[in-house]
Design an enzyme around this catalytic site. Structure first.
Site, PDB file in Angstrom:
ATOM      1  N   GLY A  22      -8.997 -28.457  28.819  1.00 49.92           N
ATOM      2  CA  GLY A  22      -8.035 -28.412  27.718  1.00 49.92           C
ATOM      3  C   GLY A  22      -7.398 -27.040  27.652  1.00 49.92           C
ATOM      4  O   GLY A  22      -7.036 -26.454  28.689  1.00 49.92           O
ATOM      5  N   VAL A  24      -8.536 -23.993  27.056  1.00 52.53           N
ATOM      6  CA  VAL A  24      -9.218 -22.923  27.799  1.00 52.53           C
ATOM      7  C   VAL A  24      -9.377 -23.314  29.269  1.00 52.53           C
ATOM      8  O   VAL A  24      -9.090 -22.517  30.175  1.00 52.53           O
ATOM      9  CB  VAL A  24     -10.589 -22.603  27.160  1.00 52.53           C
ATOM     10  CG1 VAL A  24     -11.288 -21.490  27.942  1.00 52.53           C
ATOM     11  CG2 VAL A  24     -10.419 -22.194  25.686  1.00 52.53           C
ATOM     12  N   THR A  26      -7.681 -25.214  31.281  1.00 49.94           N
ATOM     13  CA  THR A  26      -6.454 -25.125  32.082  1.00 49.94           C
ATOM     14  C   THR A  26      -6.231 -23.684  32.549  1.00 49.94           C
ATOM     15  O   THR A  26      -5.841 -23.436  33.698  1.00 49.94           O
ATOM     16  CB  THR A  26      -5.244 -25.585  31.223  1.00 49.94           C
ATOM     17  OG1 THR A  26      -5.540 -26.864  30.713  1.00 49.94           O
ATOM     18  CG2 THR A  26      -3.970 -25.631  32.019  1.00 49.94           C
ATOM     19  N   VAL A 140     -17.832 -15.823  21.285  1.00 52.26           N
ATOM     20  CA  VAL A 140     -17.619 -15.000  20.090  1.00 52.26           C
ATOM     21  C   VAL A 140     -16.479 -14.022  20.347  1.00 52.26           C
ATOM     22  O   VAL A 140     -16.520 -13.234  21.299  1.00 52.26           O
ATOM     23  CB  VAL A 140     -18.892 -14.210  19.697  1.00 52.26           C
ATOM     24  CG1 VAL A 140     -18.650 -13.417  18.413  1.00 52.26           C
ATOM     25  CG2 VAL A 140     -20.074 -15.150  19.528  1.00 52.26           C
ATOM     26  N   ILE A 144     -12.488 -10.498  23.583  1.00 55.30           N
ATOM     27  CA  ILE A 144     -13.056  -9.171  23.277  1.00 55.30           C
ATOM     28  C   ILE A 144     -14.440  -9.034  23.906  1.00 55.30           C
ATOM     29  O   ILE A 144     -15.328  -9.843  23.629  1.00 55.30           O
ATOM     30  CB  ILE A 144     -13.176  -8.947  21.749  1.00 55.30           C
ATOM     31  CG1 ILE A 144     -11.834  -9.188  21.061  1.00 55.30           C
ATOM     32  CG2 ILE A 144     -13.697  -7.552  21.454  1.00 55.30           C
ATOM     33  CD1 ILE A 144     -11.912  -9.167  19.540  1.00 55.30           C
ATOM     34  N   LYS A 213     -20.578 -18.053  15.026  1.00 53.21           N
ATOM     35  CA  LYS A 213     -20.436 -16.769  15.722  1.00 53.21           C
ATOM     36  C   LYS A 213     -21.376 -15.726  15.121  1.00 53.21           C
ATOM     37  O   LYS A 213     -21.968 -14.915  15.843  1.00 53.21           O
ATOM     38  CB  LYS A 213     -18.980 -16.306  15.652  1.00 53.21           C
ATOM     39  CG  LYS A 213     -18.045 -17.190  16.483  1.00 53.21           C
ATOM     40  CD  LYS A 213     -16.589 -16.947  16.132  1.00 53.21           C
ATOM     41  CE  LYS A 213     -15.648 -17.758  17.026  1.00 53.21           C
ATOM     42  NZ  LYS A 213     -14.264 -17.763  16.551  1.00 53.21           N
ATOM     43  N   GLY A 315      -7.204 -18.421  21.890  1.00 55.08           N
ATOM     44  CA  GLY A 315      -6.080 -18.688  22.790  1.00 55.08           C
ATOM     45  C   GLY A 315      -6.594 -18.975  24.190  1.00 55.08           C
ATOM     46  O   GLY A 315      -7.654 -18.476  24.593  1.00 55.08           O
TER      47      GLY A 315
HETATM   48  N1  NAD Z   1      -9.125 -22.485  22.173  1.00 54.87           N
HETATM   49  C1  NAD Z   1      -9.617 -21.290  21.856  1.00 54.87           C
HETATM   50  O1  NAD Z   1      -8.903 -20.393  21.434  1.00 54.87           O
HETATM   51  C2  NAD Z   1     -11.085 -21.018  22.015  1.00 54.87           C
HETATM   52  C3  NAD Z   1     -11.556 -19.718  21.839  1.00 54.87           C
HETATM   53  C4  NAD Z   1     -12.910 -19.446  22.003  1.00 54.87           C
HETATM   54  C5  NAD Z   1     -13.774 -20.465  22.329  1.00 54.87           C
HETATM   55  N2  NAD Z   1     -13.291 -21.729  22.470  1.00 54.87           N
HETATM   56  C6  NAD Z   1     -14.242 -22.783  22.811  1.00 54.87           C
HETATM   57  O2  NAD Z   1     -13.916 -23.303  24.087  1.00 54.87           O
HETATM   58  C7  NAD Z   1     -14.253 -24.680  24.152  1.00 54.87           C
HETATM   59  C8  NAD Z   1     -13.007 -25.471  24.555  1.00 54.87           C
HETATM   60  O3  NAD Z   1     -11.987 -25.231  23.615  1.00 54.87           O
HETATM   61  P1  NAD Z   1     -10.486 -25.738  23.883  1.00 54.87           P
HETATM   62  O4  NAD Z   1      -9.656 -25.070  22.843  1.00 54.87           O
HETATM   63  O5  NAD Z   1     -10.125 -25.584  25.313  1.00 54.87           O
HETATM   64  O6  NAD Z   1     -10.633 -27.280  23.502  1.00 54.87           O
HETATM   65  P2  NAD Z   1      -9.689 -28.483  23.958  1.00 54.87           P
HETATM   66  O7  NAD Z   1      -9.912 -29.570  22.974  1.00 54.87           O
HETATM   67  O8  NAD Z   1      -8.312 -28.012  24.192  1.00 54.87           O
HETATM   68  O9  NAD Z   1     -10.318 -28.901  25.372  1.00 54.87           O
HETATM   69  C9  NAD Z   1     -11.506 -29.611  25.523  1.00 54.87           C
HETATM   70  C10 NAD Z   1     -11.284 -30.635  26.611  1.00 54.87           C
HETATM   71  O10 NAD Z   1     -12.512 -31.277  26.918  1.00 54.87           O
HETATM   72  C11 NAD Z   1     -12.229 -32.646  27.192  1.00 54.87           C
HETATM   73  N3  NAD Z   1     -13.448 -33.428  27.035  1.00 54.87           N
HETATM   74  C12 NAD Z   1     -14.008 -33.896  25.902  1.00 54.87           C
HETATM   75  N4  NAD Z   1     -15.139 -34.582  26.191  1.00 54.87           N
HETATM   76  C13 NAD Z   1     -15.280 -34.546  27.525  1.00 54.87           C
HETATM   77  C14 NAD Z   1     -16.247 -35.072  28.421  1.00 54.87           C
HETATM   78  N5  NAD Z   1     -17.298 -35.763  27.996  1.00 54.87           N
HETATM   79  N6  NAD Z   1     -16.083 -34.830  29.750  1.00 54.87           N
HETATM   80  C15 NAD Z   1     -15.025 -34.132  30.192  1.00 54.87           C
HETATM   81  N7  NAD Z   1     -14.073 -33.604  29.401  1.00 54.87           N
HETATM   82  C16 NAD Z   1     -14.220 -33.810  28.080  1.00 54.87           C
HETATM   83  C17 NAD Z   1     -11.115 -32.999  26.209  1.00 54.87           C
HETATM   84  O11 NAD Z   1     -10.422 -34.142  26.635  1.00 54.87           O
HETATM   85  C18 NAD Z   1     -10.284 -31.726  26.216  1.00 54.87           C
HETATM   86  O12 NAD Z   1      -9.260 -31.785  27.196  1.00 54.87           O
HETATM   87  C19 NAD Z   1     -14.827 -25.025  22.773  1.00 54.87           C
HETATM   88  O13 NAD Z   1     -16.223 -24.864  22.806  1.00 54.87           O
HETATM   89  C20 NAD Z   1     -14.221 -23.972  21.886  1.00 54.87           C
HETATM   90  O14 NAD Z   1     -14.991 -23.705  20.729  1.00 54.87           O
HETATM   91  C21 NAD Z   1     -11.972 -22.024  22.336  1.00 54.87           C
HETATM   92  N1  HSE Z   2     -10.639 -21.566  15.916  1.00 52.52           N
HETATM   93  C1  HSE Z   2     -11.098 -20.291  16.390  1.00 52.52           C
HETATM   94  C2  HSE Z   2     -10.914 -20.206  17.883  1.00 52.52           C
HETATM   95  C3  HSE Z   2     -11.655 -19.083  18.521  1.00 52.52           C
HETATM   96  O1  HSE Z   2     -13.028 -19.259  18.521  1.00 52.52           O
HETATM   97  C4  HSE Z   2     -10.337 -19.178  15.654  1.00 52.52           C
HETATM   98  O2  HSE Z   2      -9.384 -19.467  14.921  1.00 52.52           O
HETATM   99  O3  HSE Z   2     -10.725 -18.021  15.778  1.00 52.52           O
HETATM  100 NA    NA Z   3     -15.986 -12.226  23.463  1.00 52.93          NA
END
Ligand code: NAD
Ligand code: HSE
Ligand code: NA
Length: 443
Positions: A22, A24, A26, A140, A144, A213, A315
């Site tokens: 998704g 991250v 990509t 977390v 950073i 976090k 992001g």
């Molecule tokens: N987006 C951010 O800014 C951010 C920042 C820090 C941490 N994170 C963490 O990173 C992780 C991913 O976040 P994201 O924003 O990329 O989420 P997202 O929803 O964009 O991506 C998750 C992807 O996983 C896929 N998915 C769900 N179940 C699945 C399965 N069983 N098998 C395979 N694929 C599956 C979904 O279809 C989706 O494309 C989360 O744990 C989130 O807390 C995200």
């Molecule tokens: N939803 C979280 C993403 C990063 O963990 C935020 O807004 O900080």
């Molecule tokens: Na960090």
């Protein structure tokens, strides 16, 4: 492709399974591809993507189709997978997938704060049993570098406090309320329109994300297992324009803070206190200047003194940067047949309940403008053993009411709550306009 290849690598490739593609994921794929040569040079072996588990393969047209699978469990179990990178999120099926990976000796890199805060102990035990690595810098404060400095750079010091802004969405909303005077609902709508808040913003605005976090930060800082359930959590949905205005009139601003403290009771026994709640901090405090969706974390340690970490906490690309940093670390460990740091939870400090945690309150009241009001209000504070640090009372022209603002010294949170409840019930108090904790020294 990048151009700076220092020397050819002779070692066997490190094979990586990516779970989730998704926001991250990509960016992880993009960076792995664009920086392949540099990563190989830094690791001492090529880093190869062997498979990507996704839910809907037809949604991922820019990823080589032969890498895609919907069977994450089969991908994790493949004999040729050395490292599993997890960016799906949530508890199941991820918990099972990662325990299986670690139990089979595969190193894991994850951005999943919810899982770590809930089941971190189980993951660490599986990693220890097989000698695999578990890295999670992205979980977390996104890009950073924070967990590695806490786990490694400060491993020889004694951390006393970690206080920070660890949720970008809520910081954006509070910054918008401060800048425009708008209410919470209006600011949340704007955050959603700009794509900061998720479709379901509950985890952010109710403080679950920040609490997860905080649990991770406290666990590392105090060498103690702290779970999300141990964290006192209050979100920002009850913060009003009146709270923000009250803060402004005192030269303060409102931030959603994650606060992890090492505390000592009268008998000299140590404990930890971990909480997430909105608080007024002085405008001169370094965290006050952290605006928009940025994150910043203040760390205090006995020998190092004060440290501050600042940057993009969310992001796709910033989070992928932290994931890639961890991937390089675990891949290097594999090439060197070594291991990164294990869980350090030997201190086993108890978690102090919020009611016993010392905090200070700012209370803004609308009171009857008549003799003796101040005495009645002050008596309630004294009755609860709460010491007043400052009082400001202002009458209003041609009105029978006055504004009374009380700022307390630190006292047990339970005593402060009881004080507010009792004060609210006094007949001379017309309205409790704002109640908020105050944190941070003037800098
Ligand atoms: N987006 C951010 O800014 C951010 C920042 C820090 C941490 N994170 C963490 O990173 C992780 C991913 O976040 P994201 O924003 O990329 O989420 P997202 O929803 O964009 O991506 C998750 C992807 O996983 C896929 N998915 C769900 N179940 C699945 C399965 N069983 N098998 C395979 N694929 C599956 C979904 O279809 C989706 O494309 C989360 O744990 C989130 O807390 C995200
Ligand atoms: N939803 C979280 C993403 C990063 O963990 C935020 O807004 O900080
Ligand atoms: Na960090």
């Amino acid at each position: 492709m990048s151009s700076t290849v220092s020397k050819p690598t002779a070692a066997e490739p490190i094979k990586v399974a990516l779970l989730g593609c998704g926001t991250v994921g990509t960016e992880v794929v993009r960076l792995l591809h664009e920086q392949a040569d540099d990563l190989a040079a830094r690791v001492g072996a090529p880093v190869e993507l062997t498979g990507i588990a996704v839910r809907r393969p037809n949604k991922h047209r820019d990823v080589p189709a032969e890498l895609l699978t919907t069977d994450a469990a089969a991908l994790v179990a493949r004999a040729d997978v050395d490292v599993v990178v997890e960016v799906i999120g949530g508890i199941e099926p991820v918990r099972t997938l990662l325990v299986d990976a670690l139990s089979a000796g595969k190193s894991v890199v994850t951005a999943n704060k919810a899982l770590l805060a809930e089941n971190g102990g189980e993951l660490f035990t599986a990693a220890d049993d097989s000698g695999a690595d578990l890295y999670f810098e992205a979980a977390v404060a996104g890009a950073i570098p924070l967990l590695r400095p806490l786990r490694e750079s400060l491993a020889g010091d004694r951390i006393t406090r970690v206080m920070g802004i660890v949720n970008g969405t809520t910081n954006y909303i509070l910054s918008a309320m401060e800048a425009t005077g708008s209410g919470y609902a209006e600011a949340l709508e704007e955050a959603s329109r700009l794509g900061y808040a998720e479709a379901d913003p509950t985890a952010d605005v109710d403080g679950f994300d920040a609490a997860a976090k905080a649990a991770i930060l406290a666990s590392i800082a105090f060498h103690t297992r702290v779970t999300a359930a141990d964290v006192h959590r209050e979100g920002i949905s009850a913060v009003t324009a009146a709270d923000i205005a009250a803060a402004r009139s005192l030269g303060r601003t409102v931030k959603l803070l994650a606060i992890c403290e090492r505390v000592t009771d009268a008998g000299g026994d140590e404990a930890v206190s971990v909480r997430v709640h909105p608080a007024m901090i002085p405008k001169s405090h370094p965290l006050a200047g952290v605006g928009g969706a940025f994150n910043a974390v203040f760390v205090e340690a006995d020998a190092a003194g004060q440290l501050m970490f600042y940057g993009q906490g969310a992001g796709g690309a910033p989070t992928a940067s932290a994931v890639l940093g961890d991937l390089v670390a675990v891949a290097r460990n594999r090439v060197a047949s070594g291991r990164g740091p294990r869980e350090s939870a030997y201190a086993e400090l108890p978690v102090r309940p919020m009611g016993q945690t010392e905090t200070a309150y700012h209370i803004s009241l609308d009171v009857a403008d008549q003799p003796g009001v101040l005495t009645q209000v002050a008596a309630v504070f004294a009755e609860h053993g709460v010491s007043i640090a400052a009082v400001r009372q202002e009458g209003r022209d041609h009105e029978p009411s006055a504004s009374l603002v009380v700022v307390t010294h630190a006292a047990p949170d339970a005593a402060l709550r009881s004080t507010v409840d009792k004060v609210a019930g006094l007949p001379v108090v017309r309205e409790v306009v704002s109640v908020m904790r105050v944190e941070g020294e003037e800098q």
